[in-house]
Design a protein around this motif. Sequence first.
Motif, PDB file in Angstrom:
ATOM      1  N   ASP A   1      -1.548  17.128  -2.407  1.00  0.00           N
ATOM      2  CA  ASP A   1      -1.004  18.485  -2.396  1.00  0.00           C
ATOM      3  C   ASP A   1       0.514  18.525  -2.511  1.00  0.00           C
ATOM      4  O   ASP A   1       1.095  19.599  -2.601  1.00  0.00           O
ATOM      5  CB  ASP A   1      -1.448  19.210  -1.120  1.00  0.00           C
ATOM      6  CG  ASP A   1      -2.952  19.388  -1.069  1.00  0.00           C
ATOM      7  OD1 ASP A   1      -3.555  19.648  -2.139  1.00  0.00           O
ATOM      8  OD2 ASP A   1      -3.528  19.253   0.024  1.00  0.00           O
ATOM      9  N   ASP A   2       1.157  17.373  -2.515  1.00  0.00           N
ATOM     10  CA  ASP A   2       2.610  17.304  -2.620  1.00  0.00           C
ATOM     11  C   ASP A   2       3.003  17.407  -4.089  1.00  0.00           C
ATOM     12  O   ASP A   2       2.631  16.556  -4.908  1.00  0.00           O
ATOM     13  CB  ASP A   2       3.097  15.977  -2.033  1.00  0.00           C
ATOM     14  CG  ASP A   2       4.603  15.824  -2.058  1.00  0.00           C
ATOM     15  OD1 ASP A   2       5.309  16.648  -2.688  1.00  0.00           O
ATOM     16  OD2 ASP A   2       5.096  14.861  -1.448  1.00  0.00           O
ATOM     17  N   PRO A   3       3.764  18.442  -4.475  1.00  0.00           N
ATOM     18  CA  PRO A   3       4.156  18.592  -5.881  1.00  0.00           C
ATOM     19  C   PRO A   3       4.934  17.386  -6.427  1.00  0.00           C
ATOM     20  O   PRO A   3       4.914  17.132  -7.626  1.00  0.00           O
ATOM     21  CB  PRO A   3       5.038  19.837  -5.887  1.00  0.00           C
ATOM     22  CG  PRO A   3       4.750  20.554  -4.611  1.00  0.00           C
ATOM     23  CD  PRO A   3       4.265  19.529  -3.635  1.00  0.00           C
ATOM     24  N   ALA A   4       5.569  16.626  -5.556  1.00  0.00           N
ATOM     25  CA  ALA A   4       6.348  15.470  -5.996  1.00  0.00           C
ATOM     26  C   ALA A   4       5.471  14.364  -6.568  1.00  0.00           C
ATOM     27  O   ALA A   4       5.972  13.503  -7.295  1.00  0.00           O
ATOM     28  CB  ALA A   4       7.189  14.928  -4.838  1.00  0.00           C
ATOM     29  N   VAL A   5       4.180  14.366  -6.268  1.00  0.00           N
ATOM     30  CA  VAL A   5       3.303  13.313  -6.787  1.00  0.00           C
ATOM     31  C   VAL A   5       2.592  13.727  -8.082  1.00  0.00           C
ATOM     32  O   VAL A   5       1.771  12.978  -8.602  1.00  0.00           O
ATOM     33  CB  VAL A   5       2.272  12.826  -5.733  1.00  0.00           C
ATOM     34  CG1 VAL A   5       2.964  12.324  -4.485  1.00  0.00           C
ATOM     35  CG2 VAL A   5       1.263  13.888  -5.421  1.00  0.00           C
TER      36      VAL A   5
ATOM     37  N   PHE B   1      -2.466   8.649 -13.499  1.00  0.00           N
ATOM     38  CA  PHE B   1      -3.699   7.974 -13.105  1.00  0.00           C
ATOM     39  C   PHE B   1      -4.926   8.869 -13.214  1.00  0.00           C
ATOM     40  O   PHE B   1      -5.988   8.526 -12.717  1.00  0.00           O
ATOM     41  CB  PHE B   1      -3.564   7.414 -11.697  1.00  0.00           C
ATOM     42  CG  PHE B   1      -2.482   6.373 -11.602  1.00  0.00           C
ATOM     43  CD1 PHE B   1      -2.592   5.172 -12.285  1.00  0.00           C
ATOM     44  CD2 PHE B   1      -1.336   6.605 -10.865  1.00  0.00           C
ATOM     45  CE1 PHE B   1      -1.594   4.222 -12.221  1.00  0.00           C
ATOM     46  CE2 PHE B   1      -0.332   5.657 -10.789  1.00  0.00           C
ATOM     47  CZ  PHE B   1      -0.466   4.463 -11.474  1.00  0.00           C
ATOM     48  N   SER B   2      -4.773  10.004 -13.871  1.00  0.00           N
ATOM     49  CA  SER B   2      -5.897  10.936 -14.097  1.00  0.00           C
ATOM     50  C   SER B   2      -6.641  11.260 -12.816  1.00  0.00           C
ATOM     51  O   SER B   2      -7.858  11.161 -12.749  1.00  0.00           O
ATOM     52  CB  SER B   2      -6.863  10.361 -15.137  1.00  0.00           C
ATOM     53  OG  SER B   2      -6.208  10.120 -16.344  1.00  0.00           O
ATOM     54  N   PHE B   3      -5.887  11.648 -11.807  1.00  0.00           N
ATOM     55  CA  PHE B   3      -6.504  11.975 -10.521  1.00  0.00           C
ATOM     56  C   PHE B   3      -7.443  13.160 -10.690  1.00  0.00           C
ATOM     57  O   PHE B   3      -7.060  14.204 -11.181  1.00  0.00           O
ATOM     58  CB  PHE B   3      -5.429  12.324  -9.487  1.00  0.00           C
ATOM     59  CG  PHE B   3      -6.023  12.729  -8.169  1.00  0.00           C
ATOM     60  CD1 PHE B   3      -6.462  11.762  -7.286  1.00  0.00           C
ATOM     61  CD2 PHE B   3      -6.171  14.054  -7.838  1.00  0.00           C
ATOM     62  CE1 PHE B   3      -7.027  12.132  -6.078  1.00  0.00           C
ATOM     63  CE2 PHE B   3      -6.732  14.431  -6.638  1.00  0.00           C
ATOM     64  CZ  PHE B   3      -7.167  13.465  -5.761  1.00  0.00           C
TER      65      PHE B   3
ATOM     66  N   PHE C   1       0.848  -1.187   0.000  1.00  0.00           N
ATOM     67  CA  PHE C   1       0.000   0.000   0.000  1.00  0.00           C
ATOM     68  C   PHE C   1       0.884   1.239   0.000  1.00  0.00           C
ATOM     69  O   PHE C   1       1.875   1.300   0.731  1.00  0.00           O
ATOM     70  CB  PHE C   1      -0.885   0.031   1.252  1.00  0.00           C
ATOM     71  CG  PHE C   1      -2.021  -0.952   1.216  1.00  0.00           C
ATOM     72  CD1 PHE C   1      -3.328  -0.500   1.121  1.00  0.00           C
ATOM     73  CD2 PHE C   1      -1.795  -2.316   1.295  1.00  0.00           C
ATOM     74  CE1 PHE C   1      -4.385  -1.391   1.088  1.00  0.00           C
ATOM     75  CE2 PHE C   1      -2.842  -3.219   1.267  1.00  0.00           C
ATOM     76  CZ  PHE C   1      -4.141  -2.755   1.165  1.00  0.00           C
ATOM     77  N   SER C   2       0.542   2.217  -0.805  1.00  0.00           N
ATOM     78  CA  SER C   2       1.243   3.501  -0.833  1.00  0.00           C
ATOM     79  C   SER C   2       0.194   4.593  -0.722  1.00  0.00           C
ATOM     80  O   SER C   2      -0.866   4.510  -1.329  1.00  0.00           O
ATOM     81  CB  SER C   2       2.024   3.683  -2.127  1.00  0.00           C
ATOM     82  OG  SER C   2       3.019   2.702  -2.254  1.00  0.00           O
ATOM     83  N   PHE C   3       0.515   5.606   0.050  1.00  0.00           N
ATOM     84  CA  PHE C   3      -0.407   6.709   0.265  1.00  0.00           C
ATOM     85  C   PHE C   3       0.245   7.981  -0.243  1.00  0.00           C
ATOM     86  O   PHE C   3       1.359   8.308   0.167  1.00  0.00           O
ATOM     87  CB  PHE C   3      -0.752   6.831   1.755  1.00  0.00           C
ATOM     88  CG  PHE C   3      -1.334   5.564   2.302  1.00  0.00           C
ATOM     89  CD1 PHE C   3      -2.696   5.342   2.226  1.00  0.00           C
ATOM     90  CD2 PHE C   3      -0.535   4.588   2.867  1.00  0.00           C
ATOM     91  CE1 PHE C   3      -3.255   4.166   2.713  1.00  0.00           C
ATOM     92  CE2 PHE C   3      -1.074   3.414   3.352  1.00  0.00           C
ATOM     93  CZ  PHE C   3      -2.443   3.201   3.282  1.00  0.00           C
ATOM     94  N   LEU C   4      -0.431   8.675  -1.134  1.00  0.00           N
ATOM     95  CA  LEU C   4       0.125   9.881  -1.736  1.00  0.00           C
ATOM     96  C   LEU C   4      -0.663  11.098  -1.278  1.00  0.00           C
ATOM     97  O   LEU C   4      -1.893  11.060  -1.218  1.00  0.00           O
ATOM     98  CB  LEU C   4       0.075   9.783  -3.255  1.00  0.00           C
ATOM     99  CG  LEU C   4       0.762   8.569  -3.871  1.00  0.00           C
ATOM    100  CD1 LEU C   4       0.581   8.571  -5.378  1.00  0.00           C
ATOM    101  CD2 LEU C   4       2.229   8.530  -3.504  1.00  0.00           C
ATOM    102  N   ASP C   5       0.054  12.159  -0.982  1.00  0.00           N
ATOM    103  CA  ASP C   5      -0.552  13.436  -0.604  1.00  0.00           C
ATOM    104  C   ASP C   5      -0.790  14.224  -1.879  1.00  0.00           C
ATOM    105  O   ASP C   5       0.149  14.637  -2.553  1.00  0.00           O
ATOM    106  CB  ASP C   5       0.384  14.189   0.337  1.00  0.00           C
ATOM    107  CG  ASP C   5      -0.140  15.542   0.764  1.00  0.00           C
ATOM    108  OD1 ASP C   5      -1.215  15.972   0.278  1.00  0.00           O
ATOM    109  OD2 ASP C   5       0.515  16.182   1.592  1.00  0.00           O
TER     110      ASP C   5
END
Length: 75
Positions: free
Chosen positions: A24-28, A35-37, A18-22
């Motif tokens: 608001d983090d420009p790195a993501v 993934f067309s968030f 499992f990976s959780f991405l923020d």
Amino acid sequence: MAPVVHGLEAQYYGQIQFSFLDVDDPAVAPFKEQFSFRYQPMFVLLDGNGTLVKTWYGSVSPQEFEAEFARVIHQ
């Protein structure tokens, strides 16, 4: 959704990463584009080769996740 997802993370430890991405983090930003968030929450399931298997938006039941997890684990 956090309690559901963290419970599943504990249950599937060693079988699914499992990976959780923020968001608001420009790195993501590359992942957001890949993934067309568009909506939050958003869940993406990839197989062991990094191929997209399923995307969910909004509230998801543990049973929905587990059905797809079983398919990926038993491939």
